[in-house]
Enzyme design. Structure first.
Site, PDB file in Angstrom:
ATOM      1  N   LYS A  22      37.942  33.015  37.942  1.00 17.64           N
ATOM      2  CA  LYS A  22      37.249  32.347  38.101  1.00 17.64           C
ATOM      3  C   LYS A  22      35.902  31.945  38.347  1.00 17.64           C
ATOM      4  CE  LYS A  22      37.935  32.291  43.682  1.00 17.64           C
ATOM      5  NZ  LYS A  22      37.125  30.978  44.262  1.00 17.64           N
ATOM      6  N   SER A  23      35.433  32.478  38.583  1.00 20.52           N
ATOM      7  CA  SER A  23      33.696  31.673  39.002  1.00 20.52           C
ATOM      8  C   SER A  23      33.380  31.858  37.365  1.00 20.52           C
ATOM      9  CB  SER A  23      32.761  33.474  39.238  1.00 20.52           C
ATOM     10  OG  SER A  23      33.411  33.951  40.437  1.00 20.52           O
ATOM     11  N   ASP A 315      34.265  39.820  47.423  1.00 24.46           N
ATOM     12  CA  ASP A 315      35.754  39.657  47.501  1.00 24.46           C
ATOM     13  C   ASP A 315      37.304  39.693  47.742  1.00 24.46           C
ATOM     14  OD1 ASP A 315      34.586  36.935  46.937  1.00 24.46           O
ATOM     15  OD2 ASP A 315      35.280  35.973  45.598  1.00 24.46           O
TER      16      ASP A 315
HETATM   17  C1  S3P Z   1      31.190  33.609  44.044  1.00 25.60           C
HETATM   18  C2  S3P Z   1      30.211  33.872  44.570  1.00 25.60           C
HETATM   19  C3  S3P Z   1      30.653  34.753  46.037  1.00 25.60           C
HETATM   20  C4  S3P Z   1      32.213  34.597  45.825  1.00 25.60           C
HETATM   21  C5  S3P Z   1      32.898  33.793  45.559  1.00 25.60           C
HETATM   22  C6  S3P Z   1      32.917  33.212  44.059  1.00 25.60           C
HETATM   23  C7  S3P Z   1      30.430  33.068  42.493  1.00 25.60           C
HETATM   24  O1  S3P Z   1      29.774  33.976  46.906  1.00 25.60           O
HETATM   25  O2  S3P Z   1      32.611  35.358  47.534  1.00 25.60           O
HETATM   26  O3  S3P Z   1      34.290  33.754  45.620  1.00 25.60           O
HETATM   27  O4  S3P Z   1      31.195  32.253  41.988  1.00 25.60           O
HETATM   28  O5  S3P Z   1      29.539  32.479  43.044  1.00 25.60           O
HETATM   29  P1  S3P Z   1      28.859  34.493  47.533  1.00 25.60           P
HETATM   30  O6  S3P Z   1      27.474  33.286  46.820  1.00 25.60           O
HETATM   31  O7  S3P Z   1      28.918  33.626  49.128  1.00 25.60           O
HETATM   32  O8  S3P Z   1      28.632  35.289  48.021  1.00 25.60           O
END
Ligand code: S3P
Length: 429
Positions: A22-23, A315
């Site tokens: 996803k990221s 996560d």
């Molecule tokens: C993500 C960063 C994380 C993660 C989220 C996806 C990202 O959040 O929890 O599901 O893609 O950069 P945080 O930056 O708030 O920790």
């Protein structure tokens, strides 16, 4: 509201692949849009969160073709985006709204970003404050803390920002703004959060340098289109890893999973608990490490989790709580206050749901203590609108004594559209 009732399993077996990360999918769309040339993306996750980012970039004039397999993003260059005609809806996606806020702060137009009722409750000052220090003009509800956010693009200048939170969304928003800022932008975080933005910005030719918990970027340099292959999402694989460990007589191979060291806290934690996990066929794809993950039923032991392991598994705590509940002895999770501001308060949601399964859980402000139990009693859980809570409780249902129901499971489509079919495919009854 959709509920799902799952029968317990006697084993989970087989070989699967999970959808794309996803990221990385979010970042491929954003960087592809502001690069010069056509970026192709294979393995893109077509979940609701990523579609929100894709639609946002289309609303800003970017042509994105999708033949059902590969995306073609016709990048317009750093200054080629245009003002969207309407407000941009980021749905449930924190990554969309926070990264876009950074990307849009330095444009020459006005944008309003909003989201669903869960996203509109989540904290936004963590990105608004550093961006304002760079000269961004961003207004929002509750003094700029909550969406909708109204962004009036302006000329930015580089800053050195010491982030109080280890957050990849905060870091990435600042780096994306840094592409447009005069001079150098530096972000430092307490512990290293996922570094997909740094890797992909480097891959697209940005003037960026990362060392430990410090990243520097210099603005003004144009990006060049690339071919991206998105690996499987380790955060989605995590549900199947835990299923393979806690359901008796199981052996499961999850092929093609991203194993970037800033994301593999789940593997370290489950291994520390006594999980039999092997990484096979390690390789590199589009600047990211990838492996096949083999898991086998294991007798798990409770452990203590804190410090820099936390952002590396941020996560995964809902599913780690399930593994802890199925382990022998006590597991403590600390330094994880961030879990309270995810898609829901994940400490509260997992404590309440696991108690329904007969598990003792003590909540702490920054984590929880989970007491392992022999067998979960049948439960009727509530996802609280959070995809990872829903999937975690469905994995728990595999080892309950009778069929269990989870309410409000539509949210699973935000990150893992084929979760149910994969779960039913590997579950042996
Ligand atoms: C993500 C960063 C994380 C993660 C989220 C996806 C990202 O959040 O929890 O599901 O893609 O950069 P945080 O930056 O708030 O920790």
């Amino acid at each position: 509201m959709k509920s799902y009732t799952l029968q317990p399993a006697v084993a989970v077996r087989g070989e699967i692949t999970v959808p794309g990360d996803k990221s990385i999918s979010h970042r491929s769309i954003m960087l592809g849009s502001v690069a010069n040339g056509v970026t192709t993306v294979a393995g893109f996750l077509r979940g609701e969160d990523n579609m929100a980012t894709l639609n946002a970039m289309r609303a800003m004039g970017i042509k994105i073709e999708d033949d059902g397999s590969v995306l073609k993003i016709h990048g317009a260059g750093l200054h080629g985006l245009s003002e969207p005609e309407d407000i941009v809806d980021c749905g449930n996606s924190g990554t969309s709204i926070r990264l876009l806020t950074g990307l849009l702060a330095g444009q020459s137009f006005f944008t309003v970003l909003t989201g669903d009722r869960y996203l509109r409750k989540r904290p936004m000052k963590r990105v608004v404050t550093p961006l304002a220090a760079m000269g961004a003009k961003i207004a929002g509800r509750a003094g700029g803390e909550k969406a909708p956010l109204a962004i009036t693009g302006s000329q930015l200048s580089g800053v050195a920002y010491d982030s109080p939170v280890s957050s990849a969304q905060v870091k990435s928003a600042i780096l994306l703004a840094g592409l447009y800022a005069d001079g150098e932008t530096v972000v430092t975080e307490p512990h290293l959060s996922r570094d997909h933005s740094e890797r992909m910005l480097h891959h697209f030719g940005a003037d960026i340098e990362a060392a430990g918990t410090v990243v520097r970027i210099r603005g003004g340099r144009e990006l060049t289109a690339r071919e991206i292959v998105v690996p499987g999402d380790i955060s989605s694989a995590a549900f199947f890893m835990v299923a393979g460990l806690i359901v008796p007589c199981s052996e499961l191979l999850i092929a093609g999973v991203g194993v970037n060291p800033t994301r593999t806290g789940i593997i370290d934690i489950l291994t520390m608990m006594g999980g039999k996990i092997s990484l096979l066929n390690l390789r590199e794809v589009s600047g990211e490490p990838v492996a096949d993950i083999l898991v086998r039923t294991s007798a798990l032991q409770g452990i203590d989790i804190s410090g820099d392991l936390v952002p590396r598994a941020i996560d995964e705590f809902p599913i780690i709580a399930v593994a802890a509940a199925a382990a022998k002895g006590r597991t403590t999770i600390r330094d994880a206050r961030e879990l309270r501001v995810k898609e829901t308060d994940r400490i509260r949601a997992m404590a309440e749901n696991l108690r329904l399964a007969g598990v003792r859980v003590d909540e702490a402000a920054d984590g929880m203590t989970v007491y392992g139990t022999e067998k979960f009693t049948a439960f009727h859980a509530d996802s609280c609108g959070d995809h990872r809570i829903a999937m975690s409780m469905l994995v728990a249902a595999l080892v309950a004594d009778k069929p269990c129901t989870v309410d409000d499971t539509e949210c699973i489509a935000t990150s893992f559209p084929n979760f149910f079919s994969l779960l039913e495919q590997v579950a042996v009854r």
